[in-house]
Every structure is written in C-alpha cells, then in structure tokens.
Design a protein around this motif. Structure first.
Motif, PDB file in Angstrom:
ATOM      1  N   LYS A   6      -9.398  -6.321  -0.970  1.00 39.53           N
ATOM      2  CA  LYS A   6      -8.724  -6.832   0.189  1.00 39.53           C
ATOM      3  C   LYS A   6      -8.480  -8.468  -0.220  1.00 39.53           C
ATOM      4  O   LYS A   6      -8.762  -9.206  -0.928  1.00 39.53           O
ATOM      5  CB  LYS A   6      -9.774  -7.330   1.064  1.00 39.53           C
ATOM      6  N   ILE A   7      -7.283  -8.990   0.346  1.00 40.51           N
ATOM      7  CA  ILE A   7      -6.702 -10.386   0.147  1.00 40.51           C
ATOM      8  C   ILE A   7      -6.607 -10.810   1.668  1.00 40.51           C
ATOM      9  O   ILE A   7      -6.110 -10.087   2.742  1.00 40.51           O
ATOM     10  CB  ILE A   7      -5.481 -10.485  -0.340  1.00 40.51           C
ATOM     11  N   GLY A   8      -7.259 -12.009   1.986  1.00 42.76           N
ATOM     12  CA  GLY A   8      -7.119 -12.830   3.151  1.00 42.76           C
ATOM     13  C   GLY A   8      -5.779 -13.535   3.073  1.00 42.76           C
ATOM     14  O   GLY A   8      -5.125 -13.345   3.955  1.00 42.76           O
ATOM     15  N   ARG A   9      -5.525 -14.202   2.115  1.00 37.13           N
ATOM     16  CA  ARG A   9      -4.219 -15.168   2.002  1.00 37.13           C
ATOM     17  C   ARG A   9      -3.926 -15.206   0.492  1.00 37.13           C
ATOM     18  O   ARG A   9      -4.500 -15.229  -0.433  1.00 37.13           O
ATOM     19  CB  ARG A   9      -4.732 -16.468   2.522  1.00 37.13           C
ATOM     20  N   ILE A  10      -2.565 -15.222   0.583  1.00 37.42           N
ATOM     21  CA  ILE A  10      -1.942 -15.447  -0.722  1.00 37.42           C
ATOM     22  C   ILE A  10      -1.751 -17.069  -0.792  1.00 37.42           C
ATOM     23  O   ILE A  10      -0.790 -17.573   0.029  1.00 37.42           O
ATOM     24  CB  ILE A  10      -0.663 -14.704  -1.156  1.00 37.42           C
ATOM     25  N   LEU A  28       5.921  -4.978  -2.794  1.00 35.80           N
ATOM     26  CA  LEU A  28       5.387  -6.123  -3.494  1.00 35.80           C
ATOM     27  C   LEU A  28       3.959  -6.430  -2.480  1.00 35.80           C
ATOM     28  O   LEU A  28       3.474  -7.532  -2.988  1.00 35.80           O
ATOM     29  CB  LEU A  28       6.358  -7.443  -2.822  1.00 35.80           C
ATOM     30  N   GLY A  29       3.631  -5.794  -1.625  1.00 33.76           N
ATOM     31  CA  GLY A  29       2.302  -5.820  -1.099  1.00 33.76           C
ATOM     32  C   GLY A  29       2.189  -7.006  -0.040  1.00 33.76           C
ATOM     33  O   GLY A  29       1.183  -7.453   0.034  1.00 33.76           O
ATOM     34  N   VAL A  30       3.515  -7.405   0.639  1.00 30.80           N
ATOM     35  CA  VAL A  30       3.404  -8.329   1.726  1.00 30.80           C
ATOM     36  C   VAL A  30       4.065  -7.823   2.894  1.00 30.80           C
ATOM     37  O   VAL A  30       4.587  -6.680   3.005  1.00 30.80           O
ATOM     38  CB  VAL A  30       4.073  -9.515   1.331  1.00 30.80           C
ATOM     39  N   VAL A  56       5.510 -13.837 -12.045  1.00 26.15           N
ATOM     40  CA  VAL A  56       5.598 -12.310 -12.159  1.00 26.15           C
ATOM     41  C   VAL A  56       6.053 -11.693 -10.667  1.00 26.15           C
ATOM     42  O   VAL A  56       7.134 -11.165 -10.801  1.00 26.15           O
ATOM     43  CB  VAL A  56       4.363 -11.965 -12.707  1.00 26.15           C
ATOM     44  N   TRP A  57       5.275 -12.126  -9.611  1.00 20.89           N
ATOM     45  CA  TRP A  57       5.810 -11.579  -8.476  1.00 20.89           C
ATOM     46  C   TRP A  57       7.210 -12.024  -7.813  1.00 20.89           C
ATOM     47  O   TRP A  57       7.870 -11.288  -7.616  1.00 20.89           O
ATOM     48  CB  TRP A  57       4.597 -12.178  -7.373  1.00 20.89           C
ATOM     49  N   LYS A  58       7.462 -13.334  -8.349  1.00 19.73           N
ATOM     50  CA  LYS A  58       8.923 -13.813  -7.778  1.00 19.73           C
ATOM     51  C   LYS A  58      10.008 -13.145  -8.694  1.00 19.73           C
ATOM     52  O   LYS A  58      11.039 -12.765  -8.230  1.00 19.73           O
ATOM     53  CB  LYS A  58       8.973 -15.169  -8.045  1.00 19.73           C
ATOM     54  N   GLU A  59       9.708 -12.943  -9.797  1.00 22.15           N
ATOM     55  CA  GLU A  59      10.782 -12.270 -10.754  1.00 22.15           C
ATOM     56  C   GLU A  59      11.017 -10.901 -10.071  1.00 22.15           C
ATOM     57  O   GLU A  59      12.128 -10.287 -10.097  1.00 22.15           O
ATOM     58  CB  GLU A  59      10.353 -12.063 -12.195  1.00 22.15           C
ATOM     59  N   LYS A  60       9.828  -9.854  -9.940  1.00 21.80           N
ATOM     60  CA  LYS A  60       9.827  -8.857  -9.224  1.00 21.80           C
ATOM     61  C   LYS A  60      10.754  -8.807  -7.883  1.00 21.80           C
ATOM     62  O   LYS A  60      11.651  -8.149  -7.765  1.00 21.80           O
ATOM     63  CB  LYS A  60       8.542  -8.155  -9.067  1.00 21.80           C
ATOM     64  N   ASN A  70      -1.959  -8.481  -7.739  1.00 19.80           N
ATOM     65  CA  ASN A  70      -0.838  -8.680  -7.641  1.00 19.80           C
ATOM     66  C   ASN A  70       0.018  -7.368  -7.823  1.00 19.80           C
ATOM     67  O   ASN A  70       0.281  -6.890  -8.892  1.00 19.80           O
ATOM     68  CB  ASN A  70      -0.427  -9.464  -8.531  1.00 19.80           C
ATOM     69  N   LYS A  71       0.681  -6.841  -6.790  1.00 14.40           N
ATOM     70  CA  LYS A  71       1.244  -5.401  -6.815  1.00 14.40           C
ATOM     71  C   LYS A  71       2.606  -5.465  -7.689  1.00 14.40           C
ATOM     72  O   LYS A  71       2.935  -4.401  -8.356  1.00 14.40           O
ATOM     73  CB  LYS A  71       1.684  -4.823  -5.542  1.00 14.40           C
TER      74      LYS A  71
END
Length: 449
Positions: free
Chosen positions: A393-397, A425-427, A403-407, A342-343
């Motif tokens: 590596k990530i295949g799917r989130i 955010l890494g997407v 935390v991600w949504k607040e960022k 999670n960036k």
C-alpha cells in the motif's frame, strides 16, 4: 567542465560519473572526478556539481545532494539516500541519535547548503573532536592499485578513534592533508595526489599494548558504516546498558548504578593513556561525565566512539546490541529491504529498498514510513503494517522520479486514454493529467486511488 552535457531540470547534466567503491567517502569520489575532469577552476567544478557556489567540499556531511543527483548522467542508479547511506558518515551517527535529528540531517544533506549542519548534528558540542588529518592504509592502497588501478579515501579510516585498518589489522598512516580545516573550502583532494614518502609514518606511537582496543574500535566503526542501522532510541540504549551492568553487579537492587565501582573499573580496563588519546577518560570525582549522560535519563546524544568503548567494556558489540534491542524494539514496518511500488519500474514489487525513514503523525502519533528507491520513486504510508498485504500500500507519492516520468512521456505518445495510462502507472487519471501539463518540476504528495 569538459565532462558536462545538456541541461536537465535546469542543471547541467554530466556525460559520465566515476564508479563508486565500497566504503568510499563521497569526498573521495568527487576528488577523483575532479582529477578526471581536468577542470582547474574549483568553484566552477562545484557549481557544475551542485548548481551552487556556496556548497563546500565537505568530508563529514556533504550537502545539496539532490542537486548532485539531478546533474548525474541519465539514467543513473544513485539517489541522495544512496549517497548518504553508502558514502557519507551519517550512518556512523544514526543509531545513537533521535529519529527527528536523523531525519533533519538527511533533509539538510539533501536540500541545503549545509551552513548549520554541524550545529544540527551536535558535533560542535562534542568533546570528542574531529581527526586532524585524512588517513589511509598503505596495504589498502597497494591492493586497490593492483585491482582497480587507483586508490581512494575510506570512510572508516577517517572516523575519530580509528587508528587501525579493520581489513588489514595494521596501523593507519596520517596524510599531510587536513580532514576538515582546509584552506580552500571548495577543494577536493584525492588520495592518489596525497601519498608522499614523507607521510609514510604510521600512527603506531607507543600504543602497541592497546592495539586490540583500537582494532575493536575500527571493526565496530566499519560495522556501523556498512550496515544501515536505524536510530535505536536513547531510552532503549540506556536500558540495554543498565541490563548488562546489572549482570556485572554494578547496579543496586533499587536500580541505582554503583558509580564508585563502575568508573574505576572502566578506567582500569582501558588505561589512562588510551582513554586520554580518545578524549574519554573519566575522572572519579566528577558526577556529570559522558558516562553519566549515557546511563541516566537520556537528554542528549553521546558520541558513537563512547558507545563503542562502553560496549567493549561490557563484552558486547554493535551487532549483539542491535539484535538484543531489536528483539524488543518497535518496528512498525518490519525489517528491510522493502518492496518498490513504482509500477513504471522493471523492479516493481521487488524488495530492493534499503531506506525507510520513520516519523510520527503529529495528530494521531502513528508512525509514518517514507520509503526511497534508487529509481527516484519516494512514497509514504501510515503504519503500523498489520498484515502482509499492507506492504503493497501507498499513502502518498512524494517523488515520482525519472523512471516514472520517462514512462509517462512514452505512454503519452501512444494515444492511450488517461484512464489506461493511470492504470499502467498506478495513479489516478487526474494525476496523469496534472503531470502532463504541469510545469512544476517535482509535484509532491499526490494521493493514490
């Protein structure tokens, strides 16, 4: 409920939540919370916790845990997987059931009301029945009251066959409160409210000779609950047991088990009284006992207590079994802890993840690892990992988490471009755009660049 605040995702958010103690049953945590809240209406309390009037106050497999996590104060450090791994009884069963069953139970505990969870777990078919009463150790009670001002129900003490506290090596005390069959299905009962002088009779009932066996059962149960062991594979377990029997010359050269020698030897090792107490005595003239099921081609799971009994008979324990099976078992994503990807989190790229659920891709048969972090970020990738770089590596989130949504919300106020926010955010930019305008609470499975 006096401890609740504003709405969060449609669920009433709590203002506070109790500290969680080591090996504490989630039932106990919520019982203490109910005590603090002063709420006299049990159904209202349950609805505030789970946004449901059908969820029960379960001691073994609590359910609707995602709803519980949504209602916790923000920010919170607890995920549904954290609750399951550290405060429910599932880790006791996990090593001895299939991956599919473990995954299914986790999903039910996270998202359903638990109507069919006992059928899914296999508990209803087991001849080892639940303990009738909640149990506790008076020495644990005394220590906890001195150090933290309150006591609590331990997970380990409630398991079938556990008659001894593995911390103090003393017999447990049986309370007057039922373990499962309570009159009020919404009622949480704290240990503080359960201790009565009339209950202070230990479980030491003509079993002093067998104390060492009960202590072994308690110690191995404690190890299972507090070491997050993944399913070991029914075939792997069978092969491990047969290899140990072979060393005791209880297997023929053709690989057949010498049942006429094994069963009497097993019964003699423990004695009929202890095995009857643990509902595990094996009659010599039967040919379809739990031990037969354990050692023949595995079609069903056996109760963990019986694995523990057989391990002691073999001179092994859970730790040695896991290490020996693990030395040859297939671990497509290596050993945990795994790194969080999670960036948006302060712990990005730090090895703090303890949950990796492995499933199979139905088309290719390749393993898929689903990794969950306490920050709410859940991602998956197809394995196996072949290089050290694969762990990044990530295949799917699958879930972005709070935390991600607040960022994202913070970045959207700074006038940055979609591309710049996506980089942070890494997407990909389209994911950022969709997340900013979407009304869907938890978008699933957005592909990364």
């Amino acid at each position: 409920m006096g401890n609740n605040g504003e709405k969060k995702n449609g669920v009433t958010a709590m203002i506070f939540f109790p500290n969680l103690y080591k090996d504490e049953l989630l039932f106990s945590v919520l019982a203490r919370f109910y005590q603090y809240s002063g709420d006299v209406n049990k159904k209202h309390f349950m609805f505030d916790l789970f946004d449901s009037s059908t969820t029960c106050a379960s001691t073994i497999f609590p359910t609707n845990l995602e709803k519980l996590c949504e209602s916790l104060p923000s920010p919170n450090a607890y995920s549904s997987d954290y609750f399951i791994n550290n405060h429910t009884l599932l880790p006791y069963y996990s090593p001895f059931i299939t991956n599919d069953r473990e995954n299914k139970l986790r999903l039910i505990m996270k998202n359903e009301d638990g109507t069919n969870i006992f059928m899914s777990s296999g508990r209803t078919a087991s001849t080892v029945k639940n303990e009738k009463k909640l149990k506790y150790c008076i020495l644990c009670v005394d220590e906890e009251k001195q150090t933290q001002g309150e006591c609590y129900w331990h997970r380990t003490h409630q398991i079938e066959g556990v008659k001894v506290c593995p911390i103090h090596n003393t017999w447990l005390i049986e309370s007057s409160n039922p373990f499962t069959e309570r009159k009020h299905k919404h009622e949480y009962i704290s240990l503080e409210d359960s201790i009565r002088d009339s209950d202070l009779i230990s479980l030491d009932t003509n079993l002093k000779i067998e104390f060492k066996h009960f202590l072994y059962v308690a110690e191995q149960t404690d190890y299972l609950l507090n070491n997050s062991i993944q399913p070991l594979g029914l075939e792997n377990l069978k092969n491990f047991y047969i290899s140990k029997l072979n060393k005791q010359q209880l297997v023929t050269l053709e690989g057949r088990i010498r049942w006429k020698q094994l069963i009497p030897k097993f019964n003699e090792y423990y004695g009929k009284q202890l095995l009857d107490t643990l509902e595990s005595y094996i009659y010599p003239d039967e040919n379809d006992t739990w031990l037969h099921k354990l050692l023949r081609k595995p079609r069903v799971s056996c109760h963990p207590l019986r694995h523990i009994l057989f391990l002691e008979f073999l001179g092994e324990n859970i730790s040695t079994m896991v290490s020996q099976i693990g030395s040859t078992s297939y671990k497509p994503f290596g050993n945990g802890p795994w790194i969080c990807l999670n960036k948006a989190a302060d712990h990005f790229h730090k090895p703090i993840l303890t949950s990796c659920v492995i499933t199979r891709d139905y088309k290719t048969g390749l393993p898929i690892g689903t990794f969950s972090c306490s920050c709410g970020f859940v991602f998956s990738r197809k394995g196996p990992d072949k290089t050290n770089e694969d762990q990044f590596k990530i295949g799917r989130i699958k879930e972005f988490g709070c935390v991600w949504k607040e960022k994202l919300a913070d970045l959207s106020q700074k006038g940055l471009s979609l591309r710049k926010m996506a980089e942070i955010l890494g997407v990909d930019p389209m994911t950022v755009k969709r997340m900013m305008i979407s009304n869907v609470e938890d978008p699933k499975k957005y592909l990364l660049l």
